[in-house]
Design an enzyme around this catalytic site. Structure first.
Site, mmCIF file in Angstrom:
data_model
loop_
_atom_site.group_PDB
_atom_site.id
_atom_site.type_symbol
_atom_site.label_atom_id
_atom_site.label_comp_id
_atom_site.label_asym_id
_atom_site.label_seq_id
_atom_site.Cartn_x
_atom_site.Cartn_y
_atom_site.Cartn_z
ATOM 1 N N ARG A 16 26.647 73.579 81.083
ATOM 2 C CA ARG A 16 26.213 72.237 81.490
ATOM 3 C C ARG A 16 25.952 71.405 80.239
ATOM 4 O O ARG A 16 26.315 70.248 80.150
ATOM 5 C CB ARG A 16 24.962 72.277 82.390
ATOM 6 C CG ARG A 16 24.425 70.866 82.658
ATOM 7 C CD ARG A 16 23.380 70.706 83.762
ATOM 8 N NE ARG A 16 22.583 71.854 84.063
ATOM 9 C CZ ARG A 16 21.591 72.337 83.302
ATOM 10 N NH1 ARG A 16 21.258 71.729 82.180
ATOM 11 N NH2 ARG A 16 20.936 73.415 83.668
ATOM 12 N N TYR A 54 34.358 47.014 91.393
ATOM 13 C CA TYR A 54 34.881 48.185 92.088
ATOM 14 C C TYR A 54 33.910 48.559 93.221
ATOM 15 O O TYR A 54 32.696 48.654 93.000
ATOM 16 C CB TYR A 54 35.043 49.340 91.102
ATOM 17 C CG TYR A 54 35.418 50.636 91.766
ATOM 18 C CD1 TYR A 54 36.702 50.813 92.289
ATOM 19 C CD2 TYR A 54 34.514 51.670 91.900
ATOM 20 C CE1 TYR A 54 37.052 51.989 92.923
ATOM 21 C CE2 TYR A 54 34.852 52.854 92.526
ATOM 22 C CZ TYR A 54 36.131 53.008 93.032
ATOM 23 O OH TYR A 54 36.470 54.175 93.666
ATOM 24 N N ASP A 58 33.631 48.693 82.250
ATOM 25 C CA ASP A 58 34.490 49.633 82.978
ATOM 26 C C ASP A 58 35.921 49.317 82.570
ATOM 27 O O ASP A 58 36.482 48.290 82.943
ATOM 28 C CB ASP A 58 34.266 49.430 84.488
ATOM 29 C CG ASP A 58 35.102 50.379 85.344
ATOM 30 O OD1 ASP A 58 36.116 50.898 84.845
ATOM 31 O OD2 ASP A 58 34.746 50.573 86.522
ATOM 32 N N LYS A 70 42.093 57.963 87.024
ATOM 33 C CA LYS A 70 43.181 56.997 87.145
ATOM 34 C C LYS A 70 44.197 57.160 86.005
ATOM 35 O O LYS A 70 44.847 58.170 85.939
ATOM 36 C CB LYS A 70 42.597 55.591 87.223
ATOM 37 C CG LYS A 70 41.382 55.464 88.170
ATOM 38 C CD LYS A 70 41.703 55.699 89.628
ATOM 39 C CE LYS A 70 40.480 55.851 90.522
ATOM 40 N NZ LYS A 70 39.472 54.803 90.436
HETATM 41 C C1 LIG Z 1 38.102 54.655 90.718
HETATM 42 C C2 LIG Z 1 37.261 53.723 89.970
HETATM 43 C C3 LIG Z 1 35.916 54.018 89.697
HETATM 44 C C4 LIG Z 1 35.236 55.260 90.213
HETATM 45 O O1 LIG Z 1 35.772 56.427 89.660
HETATM 46 P P1 LIG Z 1 35.849 57.826 90.450
HETATM 47 O O2 LIG Z 1 36.523 58.711 89.469
HETATM 48 O O3 LIG Z 1 36.612 57.593 91.717
HETATM 49 O O4 LIG Z 1 34.433 58.231 90.729
HETATM 50 C C5 LIG Z 1 35.192 53.095 88.964
HETATM 51 N N1 LIG Z 1 35.745 51.945 88.523
HETATM 52 C C6 LIG Z 1 37.033 51.636 88.775
HETATM 53 C C7 LIG Z 1 37.575 50.335 88.265
HETATM 54 C C8 LIG Z 1 37.832 52.497 89.503
HETATM 55 O O5 LIG Z 1 39.105 52.169 89.761
#
Ligand SMILES: *Cc1c(COP(=O)(O)O)cnc(C)c1O
Length: 380
Positions: free
Chosen positions: A47, A99, A171, A196
């Site tokens: 962890r 998001y 982000d 992604k």
């Molecule tokens: C998918 C996404 C998230 C969240 O990520 P997860 O891996 O699904 O928890 C946050 N911000 C954006 C812009 C995203 O496309």
């Protein structure tokens, strides 16, 4: 070293002194042998740290021009860790085109612990200022935004943030470090849904944070270790494998995204196309200045305008797969009104521009002629 070289080698040297394996081994272990209590080789419990994860964390830090990286079990676990820097009574200024999962985390979890969020249209960064007060501690942005592809001026926001001594978190999921480097533009924290583009193959769920400041890194590491939302070594390995082709994939995502955006724009049944590469995009100039290219995300609405018209197109698609998520090598299509933004009240949704016929495409790296042919038959 240049980005393309860092994608392949960044942070990943001499990971296997035992056998010299070129690829980072998967250290599928929870614990590590000690010769005497506290006598270990830098790892004591997975962890707290795991060599495969550490290798990925260093790789991601290198790609974002940051010093410290932290990998989590999902993008939202990474967002969650950032918000745990705050205390009851603190306020956050964030974008109104956020998001959906981040919006839910802010409003349904952290709000009840006494943190206040201001959702602001940030297309003009100066609009942030009037929402800043003595309790404000953080600005949270994402750009380009989902699914409207709005662009926020990171440098302008960072000037406001540093003037008021706030933490600016960006982000960077849609742009990826290949297209945009928020830390260089003055951000304090970069967050990724590694799920992604960075993972890039739709085979894992993971998040990451990258920072430059040692004190901030220490706080986030304390939260990561205390809350425990880490990713496993197998997924860290898959993400490392994805990272090695990020630059090549992104280049093709951008090329195909451009071709698809222009095709849609000239199609008689299409009303509007949202893609920051168009000169008439309201913040094209900012996009051009802060991004290397315009990415593979394209949204569009139909002239017919109905919910049914969008569903029909989505059901007709054969190469594009109807699915949530984005950023994989394969092309995906989605209907924000019924999928990603289904939980947003209709009025709020329309205010954001998410009309019933809006379709969001994550343009993959297949042959462009097959993608265009698929869109043509689906629209026809
Ligand atoms: C998918 C996404 C998230 C969240 O990520 P997860 O891996 O699904 O928890 C946050 N911000 C954006 C812009 C995203 O496309």
């Amino acid at each position: 070293m240049k980005f393309n070289t860092r994608a392949i080698h960044g942070g990943q040297h001499d990971i296997d002194p035992a056998f010299g394996s070129v690829m980072t081994p998967i250290y599928q272990t929870s614990t590590y042998k000690q010769t005497t209590p506290g006598g270990h080789k830098g790892y004591e419990y997975s962890r707290s740290a795991n060599p495969t994860r550490s290798s990925l964390e260093q790789s991601l830090a290198s790609l974002e021009n940051g010093k410290y990286g932290l990998a989590f079990g999902s993008g939202l676990a990474a967002v969650d860790a950032v918000l745990k820097l705050l205390e009851p009574g603190d306020e956050v200024v964030t974008t109104n085109n956020l998001y959906g999962g981040s919006y839910r985390l802010f409003t349904s979890i952290f709000q009840k612990f006494g943190i206040k969020f201001h959702f602001v249209d940030m297309e003009n960064a100066q609009d942030i200022v009037e929402h800043i007060n003595d309790h404000t501690k953080m600005i949270w942005i994402e750009t380009p935004t989902n699914p409207m592809m709005n662009i926020i001026d990171i440098k302008a926001v960072s000037q406001i943030s540093s003037k008021h001594k706030l933490i600016l978190a960006v982000d960077n999921t849609f742009a990826t470090p290949y297209l945009q480097s928020p830390l260089d533009l003055g951000a304090d924290i970069v967050m990724h849904s590694v799920t992604k583009y960075i993972g890039g193959h739709s085979d894992l769920v993971m998040g990451a944070l990258i920072v430059n400041d040692k004190a901030l890194a220490d706080k986030l590491y304390f939260i990561q270790n205390s809350s425990g939302a880490i990713c496993g070594p197998q997924d860290a390995f898959l993400a490392l494998r994805g990272v090695k082709t990020l630059h090549v994939r992104m280049q093709r995502h951008c090329e195909n995204g451009k071709v698809v955006a222009h095709f849609l724009k000239s199609h008689p049944k299409v009303e509007k196309v949202y893609w920051p590469g168009f000169q008439e995009h309201p913040n094209h100039i900012i996009a051009k200045a802060q991004m290397k290219d315009f990415g593979g995300m394209v949204s569009f609405s139909t002239k017919e305008g109905s919910w049914e018209s969008a569903i029909q197109i989505l059901e007709n698609l054969k190469v594009f797969t109807l699915a949530e998520s984005l950023g994989g090598v394969e092309s995906l299509a989605g209907h924000p009104a019924s999928m990603t933004h289904a939980s947003v009240p209709k009025e709020d949704r329309l205010n954001m521009g998410i009309v019933d016929s809006l379709i969001r495409l994550s343009v993959g790296i297949e042959d462009e002629s097959d993608l265009l042919a698929d869109l043509k038959q689906a629209l026809g």
